[in-house]
Scaffold this motif. Structure first.
Motif, short mmCIF file in Angstrom:
data_model
loop_
_atom_site.label_atom_id
_atom_site.label_comp_id
_atom_site.label_asym_id
_atom_site.label_seq_id
_atom_site.Cartn_x
_atom_site.Cartn_y
_atom_site.Cartn_z
N ALA A 1 16.00 36.12 -9.11
CA ALA A 1 15.37 34.86 -8.74
C ALA A 1 14.02 35.13 -8.10
N PHE A 2 13.03 34.29 -8.43
CA PHE A 2 11.67 34.51 -7.95
C PHE A 2 11.07 33.21 -7.43
N CYS A 3 10.27 33.35 -6.38
CA CYS A 3 9.43 32.26 -5.89
C CYS A 3 8.15 32.90 -5.38
N GLY A 4 7.09 32.81 -6.17
CA GLY A 4 5.87 33.53 -5.82
C GLY A 4 6.15 35.01 -5.80
N LYS A 5 5.83 35.67 -4.67
CA LYS A 5 6.07 37.10 -4.54
C LYS A 5 7.45 37.42 -3.96
N GLN A 6 8.23 36.40 -3.63
CA GLN A 6 9.55 36.63 -3.10
C GLN A 6 10.55 36.84 -4.23
N VAL A 7 11.42 37.83 -4.06
CA VAL A 7 12.41 38.17 -5.07
C VAL A 7 13.78 38.24 -4.42
N LEU A 8 14.80 37.75 -5.12
CA LEU A 8 16.17 37.93 -4.68
C LEU A 8 17.02 38.27 -5.89
N ILE A 9 17.74 39.38 -5.80
CA ILE A 9 18.59 39.85 -6.89
C ILE A 9 20.05 39.76 -6.44
N GLY A 10 20.91 39.24 -7.28
CA GLY A 10 22.32 39.15 -6.97
C GLY A 10 23.17 39.46 -8.17
#
Length: 252
Positions: free
Chosen positions: A231-240
């Motif tokens: 998942a991405f929002c701008g430069k923020q990333v979250l992987i699950g």
């Protein structure tokens, strides 16, 4: 062109029409000019040639092209590695984390890379005229080039009831050594309050559309398949995600 280079590095060929009159100023906006240049320079060779008449009564020439030899294949793989030279240590750590199913470290390294390398023009809603999701997709796919000796790496292919983003299928003789991997990319939608919601949506899409079908049809048990949502929002990333314990379990 990214998909075509992916096929070439994996030893496959592709078909295209060519204009033998190369105009160099067209190379950055004409795909045929690129293939013509690589053919003329000896990087590509003609596997088959077909001449046919189009529906408009015009004679067309279709070429089936492949890389000339192992040395050229090695050269292209080396070029791709150099593109990521500045983040090589982080890149290696990301691949190690992926292979060991270490989701926490995958998040650490991916966020470090995106913070240092990416700009708003790459990842914003108006990302260089393309969707941010596609930008991240291509970037992560490029990180995986060194896994080609252990995995068949494919992207945007049909499986189950849809098209997955990236699939890593262990090569013949290695299905018991490595887990198979399916990755789905999602940019945070306005109705999703947290990136964790976007991750869950990516994982839900993998399971509901049964992207694992192609792997299970080849005899790979679900216990050897890992699903990840990026998942991405701008430069923020979250992987699950990770190993499947239960199709109804969306925890990560």
């Amino acid at each position: 062109m990214k998909s075509t280079f992916e096929k070439l590095i994996q030893g496959e060929s592709f078909r295209t029409e060519l204009d033998e009159q190369i105009v160099y100023e067209l190379i950055d906006r004409n795909e045929q000019a690129v293939w013509s240049l690589l053919l003329a320079s000896g990087c590509l060779k003609v596997k088959r040639y077909n001449e046919y008449m189009s529906q408009f009564g015009e004679w067309k020439q279709e070429y089936e092209l492949e890389l000339t030899n192992f040395e050229v294949k090695t050269m292209f793989r080396g070029m791709i590695r150099k593109w990521f030279h500045d983040v090589r240590s982080d890149y290696n750590d990301f691949i190690k984390a992926l292979l060991s199913d270490d989701v926490r470290m995958m998040n650490t390294y991916m966020n470090k890379i995106t913070l240092e390398m990416f700009s708003y023009f790459d990842t914003g809603k108006r990302a260089s005229g393309a969707e941010p999701e596609r930008f991240y997709h291509d970037f992560v796919l490029g990180l995986m080039v060194d896994l080609a000796d252990r995995y068949m790496i494919t992207s945007n292919r049909e499986s189950g009831f849809g098209r997955y983003d990236i699939m890593l299928e262990p090569r013949t003789g290695q299905p018991c050594t490595y887990d198979a991997v399916i990755i789905e990319f999602k940019v945070q939608a306005e109705e999703e309050k947290e990136l964790s919601d976007t991750v869950q949506e990516a994982l839900r899409q993998i399971w509901e559309r049964n992207y694992n079908a192609e792997l299970t049809a080849k005899g790979i048990p679900e216990a050897k398949i890992r699903n990840y949502g990026f998942a991405f929002c701008g430069k923020q990333v979250l992987i699950g995600g990770g190993k499947i314990l239960c199709r109804r379990s969306f925890a990560f």
